[in-house]
Design an enzyme around this catalytic site. Structure first.
Site, PDB file in Angstrom:
ATOM      1  N   ARG A 182      -1.151  -8.763  12.997  1.00 12.12           N
ATOM      2  CA  ARG A 182      -1.957  -7.864  12.040  1.00 12.12           C
ATOM      3  C   ARG A 182      -2.467  -8.601  11.191  1.00 12.12           C
ATOM      4  NH1 ARG A 182       3.586  -5.501  10.724  1.00 12.12           N
ATOM      5  NH2 ARG A 182       2.903  -4.199   9.188  1.00 12.12           N
ATOM      6  N   LYS A 235       0.791  -1.175  -0.004  1.00 13.62           N
ATOM      7  CA  LYS A 235      -0.015  -0.016   0.053  1.00 13.62           C
ATOM      8  C   LYS A 235       1.000   1.373  -0.010  1.00 13.62           C
ATOM      9  CE  LYS A 235      -2.068  -1.129   3.755  1.00 13.62           C
ATOM     10  NZ  LYS A 235      -1.476  -2.215   4.348  1.00 13.62           N
ATOM     11  N   ARG A 278      11.571  -5.621   5.523  1.00 15.45           N
ATOM     12  CA  ARG A 278      11.446  -4.271   5.082  1.00 15.45           C
ATOM     13  C   ARG A 278      12.294  -3.345   5.967  1.00 15.45           C
ATOM     14  NH1 ARG A 278       5.597  -1.624   5.546  1.00 15.45           N
ATOM     15  NH2 ARG A 278       5.582  -2.597   7.788  1.00 15.45           N
ATOM     16  N   ARG A 323      10.829  -1.597  11.354  1.00 18.98           N
ATOM     17  CA  ARG A 323       9.689  -1.170  12.168  1.00 18.98           C
ATOM     18  C   ARG A 323       9.685  -2.072  13.343  1.00 18.98           C
ATOM     19  NH1 ARG A 323       4.473   0.356   8.615  1.00 18.98           N
ATOM     20  NH2 ARG A 323       3.742  -1.084   9.916  1.00 18.98           N
ATOM     21  N   ARG A 337     -10.288   1.367   7.794  1.00 21.64           N
ATOM     22  CA  ARG A 337      -9.758   0.144   8.043  1.00 21.64           C
ATOM     23  C   ARG A 337     -10.657  -0.832   8.975  1.00 21.64           C
ATOM     24  NH1 ARG A 337      -3.772   0.492   8.038  1.00 21.64           N
ATOM     25  NH2 ARG A 337      -3.019  -1.214   9.445  1.00 21.64           N
TER      26      ARG A 337
HETATM   27  P1  AP5 Z   1       4.795  -1.691   2.084  1.00 19.28           P
HETATM   28  O1  AP5 Z   1       4.501  -0.763   0.734  1.00 19.28           O
HETATM   29  O2  AP5 Z   1       5.583  -0.892   3.308  1.00 19.28           O
HETATM   30  O3  AP5 Z   1       3.364  -2.189   2.414  1.00 19.28           O
HETATM   31  P2  AP5 Z   1       2.286  -1.818   3.133  1.00 19.28           P
HETATM   32  O4  AP5 Z   1       1.121  -2.416   2.566  1.00 19.28           O
HETATM   33  O5  AP5 Z   1       2.104  -0.185   3.076  1.00 19.28           O
HETATM   34  O6  AP5 Z   1       2.458  -2.563   4.772  1.00 19.28           O
HETATM   35  P3  AP5 Z   1       2.423  -1.682   6.176  1.00 19.28           P
HETATM   36  O7  AP5 Z   1       3.000  -2.718   7.096  1.00 19.28           O
HETATM   37  O8  AP5 Z   1       2.917  -0.461   6.292  1.00 19.28           O
HETATM   38  O9  AP5 Z   1       0.786  -1.840   6.607  1.00 19.28           O
HETATM   39  P4  AP5 Z   1      -0.023  -1.923   7.672  1.00 19.28           P
HETATM   40  O10 AP5 Z   1      -1.480  -1.678   7.176  1.00 19.28           O
HETATM   41  O11 AP5 Z   1       0.278  -3.023   8.478  1.00 19.28           O
HETATM   42  O12 AP5 Z   1       0.855  -0.743   8.512  1.00 19.28           O
HETATM   43  P5  AP5 Z   1       0.391   0.844   8.994  1.00 19.28           P
HETATM   44  O13 AP5 Z   1       1.517   1.560   8.974  1.00 19.28           O
HETATM   45  O14 AP5 Z   1      -0.901   1.108   7.883  1.00 19.28           O
HETATM   46  O15 AP5 Z   1       5.635  -2.935   1.647  1.00 19.28           O
HETATM   47  C1  AP5 Z   1       6.115  -3.822   2.376  1.00 19.28           C
HETATM   48  C2  AP5 Z   1       7.655  -4.354   2.091  1.00 19.28           C
HETATM   49  O16 AP5 Z   1       7.313  -5.188   0.751  1.00 19.28           O
HETATM   50  C3  AP5 Z   1       8.492  -3.201   1.870  1.00 19.28           C
HETATM   51  O17 AP5 Z   1       9.586  -3.796   2.189  1.00 19.28           O
HETATM   52  C4  AP5 Z   1       8.511  -3.062   0.311  1.00 19.28           C
HETATM   53  O18 AP5 Z   1       9.701  -2.602  -0.225  1.00 19.28           O
HETATM   54  C5  AP5 Z   1       8.101  -4.589  -0.333  1.00 19.28           C
HETATM   55  N1  AP5 Z   1       7.392  -4.607  -1.557  1.00 19.28           N
HETATM   56  C6  AP5 Z   1       6.142  -3.690  -1.660  1.00 19.28           C
HETATM   57  N2  AP5 Z   1       5.668  -3.974  -2.774  1.00 19.28           N
HETATM   58  C7  AP5 Z   1       6.579  -5.191  -3.197  1.00 19.28           C
HETATM   59  C8  AP5 Z   1       6.356  -5.805  -4.448  1.00 19.28           C
HETATM   60  N3  AP5 Z   1       5.611  -5.855  -5.430  1.00 19.28           N
HETATM   61  N4  AP5 Z   1       7.355  -7.028  -4.501  1.00 19.28           N
HETATM   62  C9  AP5 Z   1       8.442  -7.316  -3.513  1.00 19.28           C
HETATM   63  N5  AP5 Z   1       8.440  -6.343  -2.567  1.00 19.28           N
HETATM   64  C10 AP5 Z   1       7.545  -5.426  -2.418  1.00 19.28           C
HETATM   65  O19 AP5 Z   1      -0.400   0.693  10.541  1.00 19.28           O
HETATM   66  C11 AP5 Z   1       0.289   0.252  11.441  1.00 19.28           C
HETATM   67  C12 AP5 Z   1      -0.448   0.167  12.673  1.00 19.28           C
HETATM   68  O20 AP5 Z   1      -0.995   1.288  12.832  1.00 19.28           O
HETATM   69  C13 AP5 Z   1      -1.566  -0.674  12.709  1.00 19.28           C
HETATM   70  O21 AP5 Z   1      -1.019  -2.111  12.848  1.00 19.28           O
HETATM   71  C14 AP5 Z   1      -2.518  -0.282  13.625  1.00 19.28           C
HETATM   72  O22 AP5 Z   1      -1.999  -0.551  14.816  1.00 19.28           O
HETATM   73  C15 AP5 Z   1      -2.358   1.367  13.625  1.00 19.28           C
HETATM   74  N6  AP5 Z   1      -3.243   1.965  12.467  1.00 19.28           N
HETATM   75  C16 AP5 Z   1      -2.929   2.373  11.218  1.00 19.28           C
HETATM   76  N7  AP5 Z   1      -4.088   2.781  10.640  1.00 19.28           N
HETATM   77  C17 AP5 Z   1      -5.113   2.647  11.208  1.00 19.28           C
HETATM   78  C18 AP5 Z   1      -6.568   2.396  11.318  1.00 19.28           C
HETATM   79  N8  AP5 Z   1      -7.121   3.179  10.089  1.00 19.28           N
HETATM   80  N9  AP5 Z   1      -7.380   2.161  12.166  1.00 19.28           N
HETATM   81  C19 AP5 Z   1      -6.718   1.690  13.288  1.00 19.28           C
HETATM   82  N10 AP5 Z   1      -5.529   1.379  13.504  1.00 19.28           N
HETATM   83  C20 AP5 Z   1      -4.726   1.935  12.384  1.00 19.28           C
END
Ligand code: AP5
Length: 211
Positions: A170, A14, A124, A159, A89
């Site tokens: 997660r 994402k 990552r 992270r 979410r």
């Molecule tokens: P990356 O692009 O970083 O993936 P992502 O989908 O953004 O993953 P996140 O871990 O950031 O998502 P998340 O939803 O768990 O975390 P968030 O920060 O939103 O890619 C991942 C890796 O893969 C990287 O190393 C990249 O280089 C690699 N990659 C990407 N595409 C690739 C491809 N095609 N091929 C190979 N490699 C690839 O949330 C964190 C925490 O915050 C949550 O757990 C929760 O506690 C809280 N939170 C956030 N938003 C909310 C909400 N709306 N409601 C409640 N709690 C929330």
């Protein structure tokens, strides 16, 4: 005015895709994960309340996240549109958005397997300064400690929620609380389903074509 959202499990890509799309469309990426991590780092009231949930791989309570997004949308750069990354979410968050009169044009749902999620997240790395996203095998930074994108030194970190146990938690939270949004937006005719496996460039092309 373009309002988009990236939906998908942790590690689906994402952030990787939203960052590029934001540059192309000249609209901001609004990542609730980044906003919450900044609040946590700065020890704000919100950050202190969110920390225990984030540290356990659980979702932060809806009222806290919705309040934070309402404030973020008041900023000037959001006037011409935005890409939500990781928001909404839960059904409650999606419904609040509708109640605020915010209608998303497209919801881009990125699909990847659980195995791929682990492979991506366990290696990552992120830049604490500009939020550039790396992968130690697929897209490593040129030097271990310096960000290719912004040049900051000592800014590349792993992270705290990217451990195998937290990733499992997660994924559980995603399946129980976030996956129902796929049907919610499909019914509204706004869902775009994208195969998230393959190189980031390939995934990007699929998104561009679908949009
Ligand atoms: P990356 O692009 O970083 O993936 P992502 O989908 O953004 O993953 P996140 O871990 O950031 O998502 P998340 O939803 O768990 O975390 P968030 O920060 O939103 O890619 C991942 C890796 O893969 C990287 O190393 C990249 O280089 C690699 N990659 C990407 N595409 C690739 C491809 N095609 N091929 C190979 N490699 C690839 O949330 C964190 C925490 O915050 C949550 O757990 C929760 O506690 C809280 N939170 C956030 N938003 C909310 C909400 N709306 N409601 C409640 N709690 C929330």
């Amino acid at each position: 005015m373009k309002r988009l959202m990236m939906l998908g499990p942790p590690g689906a890509g994402k952030g990787t895709q939203a960052q590029q799309l934001a540059v192309e469309l000249n609209i901001p990426q609004i990542s609730t994960g980044d906003l919450l991590r900044a609040a946590k780092k700065n020890q704000t009231d919100l950050g202190k309340k969110a920390a225990p949930h984030m540290d356990n791989g659980k979702l932060v309570p809806d009222d806290l996240v919705i309040g934070m997004v309402v404030e973020r949308l008041k900023e000037e750069d959001a006037e011409q549109g935005y890409i939500f990354d990781g928001f909404p979410r839960t059904l409650k968050q999606a419904e609040s958005l509708e109640e605020m009169g915010v209608s998303l044009d497209n919801v881009i749902s990125i699909i990847v397997s659980d195995e791929e999620v682990h492979r991506r997240l366990e290696a990552r790395r992120t830049c604490s300064e500009c939020k550039a996203i790396y992968h130690l095998i697929f897209s490593p930074p040129k030097s271990e400690n310096t960000c290719d994108k912004c040049g900051a030194e000592g800014s590349i970190y792993q992270r705290a929620d990217d451990t195998p146990e937290k990733i499992e938690e997660r994924l559980r939270a995603y399946k129980a609380q976030t996956e129902p949004l796929i049907a919610f937006y499909q019914e509204k005719g706004r869902l775009i389903q994208i195969d998230g496996e393959g190189a980031p460039e390939e995934v990007k092309k699929r998104i561009q074509k679908a949009l």
